[in-house]
Design an enzyme around this catalytic site. Structure first.
Site, short mmCIF file in Angstrom:
data_model
loop_
_atom_site.label_atom_id
_atom_site.label_comp_id
_atom_site.label_asym_id
_atom_site.label_seq_id
_atom_site.Cartn_x
_atom_site.Cartn_y
_atom_site.Cartn_z
N ASN A 8 52.71 50.50 17.34
CA ASN A 8 54.00 50.62 18.01
C ASN A 8 55.04 49.96 17.12
O ASN A 8 55.06 48.74 16.98
CB ASN A 8 53.92 49.92 19.37
CG ASN A 8 55.24 49.86 20.10
OD1 ASN A 8 56.21 50.48 19.69
ND2 ASN A 8 55.28 49.10 21.19
N LYS A 10 58.14 49.84 17.62
CA LYS A 10 59.26 49.31 18.41
C LYS A 10 60.59 49.72 17.75
O LYS A 10 60.67 50.82 17.20
CB LYS A 10 59.11 47.79 18.58
CG LYS A 10 57.71 47.42 19.11
CD LYS A 10 57.58 45.99 19.53
CE LYS A 10 56.15 45.73 20.03
NZ LYS A 10 55.98 44.37 20.55
N HIS A 92 55.65 49.88 28.56
CA HIS A 92 55.50 48.68 27.73
C HIS A 92 56.26 47.53 28.38
O HIS A 92 57.31 47.73 29.00
CB HIS A 92 56.05 48.96 26.33
CG HIS A 92 55.68 47.89 25.34
ND1 HIS A 92 56.34 46.68 25.31
CD2 HIS A 92 54.72 47.82 24.41
CE1 HIS A 92 55.80 45.92 24.37
NE2 HIS A 92 54.81 46.59 23.80
N GLU A 94 58.14 45.39 27.21
CA GLU A 94 59.53 45.25 26.77
C GLU A 94 60.44 46.21 27.52
O GLU A 94 61.60 45.89 27.80
CB GLU A 94 59.61 45.44 25.25
CG GLU A 94 58.99 44.23 24.54
CD GLU A 94 58.39 44.52 23.18
OE1 GLU A 94 58.64 45.59 22.60
OE2 GLU A 94 57.62 43.66 22.71
N GLU A 162 48.15 44.49 27.46
CA GLU A 162 48.97 43.67 26.57
C GLU A 162 49.51 42.47 27.35
O GLU A 162 50.55 42.59 28.03
CB GLU A 162 50.15 44.49 26.02
CG GLU A 162 49.71 45.69 25.20
CD GLU A 162 50.78 46.10 24.20
OE1 GLU A 162 50.45 46.16 23.02
OE2 GLU A 162 51.93 46.32 24.60
N GLY A 168 53.81 39.39 19.95
CA GLY A 168 54.72 38.85 18.94
C GLY A 168 54.70 37.34 18.82
O GLY A 168 55.59 36.75 18.21
N SER A 207 49.44 40.51 19.28
CA SER A 207 49.10 39.72 18.09
C SER A 207 47.78 40.12 17.44
O SER A 207 47.07 39.28 16.90
CB SER A 207 49.10 38.22 18.43
OG SER A 207 50.42 37.81 18.81
N GLY A 229 53.71 44.28 15.28
CA GLY A 229 54.16 43.86 13.96
C GLY A 229 53.26 44.28 12.81
O GLY A 229 53.75 44.72 11.76
P1 13P Z 1 52.46 42.49 18.36
O1 13P Z 1 51.24 43.12 17.73
O2 13P Z 1 53.62 42.37 17.40
O3 13P Z 1 52.13 41.23 19.07
O4 13P Z 1 52.99 43.53 19.48
C1 13P Z 1 52.08 44.04 20.38
C2 13P Z 1 52.73 45.12 21.15
O5 13P Z 1 53.61 44.88 21.96
C3 13P Z 1 52.32 46.50 20.88
O6 13P Z 1 52.84 47.40 21.82
#
Ligand code: 13P
Length: 247
Positions: A8, A10, A92, A94, A162, A168, A207, A229
């Site tokens: 992802n 983002k 998600h 977010e 998640e 993150g 992560s 990330g």
């Molecule tokens: P990270 O791998 O950056 O922690 O993000 C996970 C995520 O939200 C994937 O959708």
């Protein structure tokens, strides 16, 4: 079932970042797992063209529940299909936090995505306060019941666990905590969609990186990862793909 390494991006990446996709495909032309990247919508069609005929699937990060209409700034499931997407991430954390998305809205989006022929990657997870209050399974169970369509199957649904506090942050749950949630999800999903649940890929996200991927992929009922990330760089995502292919 074939496992899935999903990335992802983002709100990251411009057209120059597509060089990472070229590098990923060169290094992993035929992995023993499925690969999926979900870039910003601006890159979707171009990434899909790059991925055509390869082992890489391409997906959106959200869609509107309606097929078309006066919804400025939104994208429909059919538009994602038209741009070359086969998957879409929905619910998600977010989006739930930044845009106030409820389980009911995520459900409507997932129904629209499936009706349009997309595979819905439905995300759920607890906040740190909810975990500390021992509410993790109750929260996740309610999210699953509220946002997974009854007609979902292994062919049109992927679930991603998640934990919000692991996204993150560099922090991850213990392997026991991941195992507990994934076993719970499999059982709860069986209650929701029946025996088809056995074939639905359950992804862990939060992560995931090259250094912890192998141990996470060894946990039972973990059928892949949703990577943020570390999906932005071909070398890191490629290492996670390799770990999953070897699991
Ligand atoms: P990270 O791998 O950056 O922690 O993000 C996970 C995520 O939200 C994937 O959708």
């Amino acid at each position: 079932m074939k496992k899935l390494a999903a990335g992802n991006w983002k709100m990251n990446g411009n057209r120059a970042a597509l060089a990472e996709v070229t590098a990923l495909l060169a290094a992993h032309p035929a992995p023993a797992c499925d690969m999926l990247l979900c870039p910003p919508t601006t890159l979707l069609a171009e990434m899909a063209a790059l991925a055509a005929g390869s082992a890489l699937h391409v997906g959106g990060q959200d869609c509107h529940p309606n097929a078309s209409g006066a919804h400025t700034g939104d994208i429909s499931a059919a538009m994602l299909v038209d741009a070359g997407a086969s998957h879409v991430i929905l619910g998600h954390s977010e989006r739930r936090a930044d845009h106030g998305e409820t389980d009911a809205l995520v459900l409507a989006k997932a129904e629209a995505a499936i009706a349009a022929g997309l595979i819905a990657v439905v995300c759920l997870g607890e906040t740190e306060a909810q975990r500390d209050a021992d509410e993790t399974l109750a929260v996740i169970g309610a999210q699953l019941d509220g946002s997974v369509p009854h007609n979902a199957t292994a062919a049109n649904l992927v679930l991603a666990y998640e934990p919000v506090w692991a996204i993150g942050t560099g922090r991850t749950p213990t392997l026991e905590q991941i195992a507990e949630v994934h076993a719970f999800l499999r059982t709860r999903l069986t209650g929701r969609i029946g025996t088809a649940a056995a074939g639905v890929r359950l992804l862990y996200g939060g992560s995931v990186k090259p250094s912890n991927a192998a141990e996470i992929f060894a946990v039972s009922d973990v059928d892949g990862a949703l990577v943020g990330g570390a999906s932005l760089k071909a070398a890191d995502f490629g290492a996670i793909v390799s770990a999953l292919a070897a699991a």
